[in-house]
Design an enzyme around this catalytic site. Sequence first.
Site, PDB file in Angstrom:
ATOM      1  N   CYS A   1      16.403  12.109 -47.247  1.00 45.48           N
ATOM      2  CA  CYS A   1      15.110  11.395 -47.025  1.00 45.48           C
ATOM      3  C   CYS A   1      14.187  11.739 -45.700  1.00 45.48           C
ATOM      4  CB  CYS A   1      15.570   9.470 -46.485  1.00 45.48           C
ATOM      5  SG  CYS A   1      13.551   8.778 -47.214  1.00 45.48           S
TER       6      CYS A   1
ATOM      7  N   CYS B   1      12.335   9.725 -43.783  1.00 48.10           N
ATOM      8  CA  CYS B   1      11.595   8.418 -42.862  1.00 48.10           C
ATOM      9  C   CYS B   1      12.207   8.628 -41.184  1.00 48.10           C
ATOM     10  CB  CYS B   1      11.652   7.989 -43.186  1.00 48.10           C
ATOM     11  SG  CYS B   1      13.433   6.735 -43.690  1.00 48.10           S
TER      12      CYS B   1
ATOM     13  N   CYS C   1       8.792   7.874 -46.118  1.00 44.60           N
ATOM     14  CA  CYS C   1       9.997   9.277 -46.808  1.00 44.60           C
ATOM     15  C   CYS C   1       9.754  10.408 -46.727  1.00 44.60           C
ATOM     16  CB  CYS C   1      10.812   8.207 -47.722  1.00 44.60           C
ATOM     17  SG  CYS C   1      10.971   6.333 -46.932  1.00 44.60           S
TER      18      CYS C   1
ATOM     19  N   LYS D   1      14.666   0.861 -56.316  1.00 40.82           N
ATOM     20  CA  LYS D   1      15.050   0.375 -54.751  1.00 40.82           C
ATOM     21  C   LYS D   1      12.987   0.343 -54.600  1.00 40.82           C
ATOM     22  CE  LYS D   1      14.449   2.659 -50.154  1.00 40.82           C
ATOM     23  NZ  LYS D   1      14.898   3.531 -49.172  1.00 40.82           N
TER      24      LYS D   1
ATOM     25  N   ARG E   1      15.614  -0.423 -40.532  1.00 31.87           N
ATOM     26  CA  ARG E   1      14.104   0.029 -39.912  1.00 31.87           C
ATOM     27  C   ARG E   1      13.985   0.148 -37.841  1.00 31.87           C
ATOM     28  NH1 ARG E   1       9.407  -0.797 -44.296  1.00 31.87           N
ATOM     29  NH2 ARG E   1      10.451   0.194 -45.969  1.00 31.87           N
TER      30      ARG E   1
ATOM     31  N   ARG F   1       5.641   0.839 -48.199  1.00 32.73           N
ATOM     32  CA  ARG F   1       5.992   2.100 -48.606  1.00 32.73           C
ATOM     33  C   ARG F   1       5.941   1.343 -50.102  1.00 32.73           C
ATOM     34  NH1 ARG F   1      11.318   2.878 -44.623  1.00 32.73           N
ATOM     35  NH2 ARG F   1      10.090   4.467 -43.557  1.00 32.73           N
TER      36      ARG F   1
ATOM     37  N   GLU G   1      12.860   2.849 -64.468  1.00 36.33           N
ATOM     38  CA  GLU G   1      13.422   3.726 -63.368  1.00 36.33           C
ATOM     39  C   GLU G   1      14.696   4.754 -63.570  1.00 36.33           C
ATOM     40  OE1 GLU G   1      11.415   5.286 -60.862  1.00 36.33           O
ATOM     41  OE2 GLU G   1       9.397   4.389 -61.528  1.00 36.33           O
TER      42      GLU G   1
ATOM     43  N   LYS H   1      18.998  -1.847 -55.508  1.00 38.57           N
ATOM     44  CA  LYS H   1      18.553  -2.094 -54.062  1.00 38.57           C
ATOM     45  C   LYS H   1      17.590  -2.496 -54.235  1.00 38.57           C
ATOM     46  CE  LYS H   1      17.690   0.703 -49.586  1.00 38.57           C
ATOM     47  NZ  LYS H   1      17.341   1.284 -48.978  1.00 38.57           N
TER      48      LYS H   1
ATOM     49  N   TYR I   1      27.025  -3.818 -45.728  1.00 40.57           N
ATOM     50  CA  TYR I   1      27.287  -3.352 -43.851  1.00 40.57           C
ATOM     51  C   TYR I   1      28.533  -4.778 -42.714  1.00 40.57           C
ATOM     52  CZ  TYR I   1      22.481  -1.044 -43.468  1.00 40.57           C
ATOM     53  OH  TYR I   1      22.402  -0.179 -43.922  1.00 40.57           O
TER      54      TYR I   1
END
Length: 335
Positions: A130, A132, A140, A205, A215, A227, A243, A258, A323
Amino acid sequence: MSRIKSSGEPAFPITRMRRLRRSSSIRDLFQETRVSVRDLVCPIFVQDEIDAPLNIDSMPDIKRIPISKLADEIQELIDLGIRGVILFGIPSYKSDNGNSAYSSRGIVQRSIKLVRQNFGERIALISDVCLCQYTMHGQCGIVSNDNVDNDKSIGILAKVAVSHAKAGADIVAPSAMMDGQVGHIRTALDENGFSGVAIMGYSAKHASSLYAPFRGASSSAPRSGDRTSYQLPFYNRREAIREIELDIREGADIVMIKPAIPYLDIIYQARKITNLPICAYSVSGEYSLIKAAAAEGWIDENNLIVEFITSIKRAGSDIIITYHAKKMASLLNNM
Ligand code: PBG
Ligand code: ZN
């Protein structure tokens, strides 16, 4: 109190489940969904030009690490049984065209090389593709005349993907949500001799408020605007499936959905329309919501992590980016 009618037929079907579930061994036998450490992918933030790890305020226990700490980090994951990482870079400088994203001396390229040299095939390397983190405006893609220029952007994204493949990435994961990015990257990889490198499409996404902690973690917030013009609206399930179908036609090897927890219906439906591997990205906000409530003592952190991740797998996801990967791995290893 007889349940048997005089004919010998039960008056209504009876189930023994509640009585059987009193036994924990029976509960284990009947368990439909089991998460394995091998399902988990751990995100890593590597920052250029720092000497010591930096805390991320919005994501307790997650750090930006210097490249000098990367090998230790990977070793820790391997020791826990984890076999996949997704790398995010925080470069030493940003520019209008995001050129630090495809430099062979960029932070992600050097990180990939280092891990590949030290660990060979012991860990699967996924790289986020990406712009960004690498552009001053924080969008992005490439911005011209105040608009994100889709077609210019996919040319640059293809360069980024090829530079990651050259460094030794196994899987490139374009997250910019530009139209045609998967097909364009596939062609560029093949033309440069990387037909063995796979693409994980960030196919569905969504424009989500759950990305806010990330971010901050990656210094990638858009300087102005948002976005919503290229990420998907959360009210449309059919559009998300379209998509996913497009990414599959363009050559995606893995499709991703996501965020994860509020989008289980989309994971479930994606599982029905494709036999490709499905990845769910449980994003920063999903992580920080749990950490914040646990810090207040309002929920049981470990139990909720297991419940969330198991539910993502139950919905149909094969691979789960989270995470909580280290914590989940140690919980699974001690079960
Ligand atoms: C940016 C990117 C984002 C995430 C991964 N790559 C944020 C965004 O699109 O705004 C989100 C990850 C997370 O929240 O954990 N291309
Ligand atoms: Zn981005």
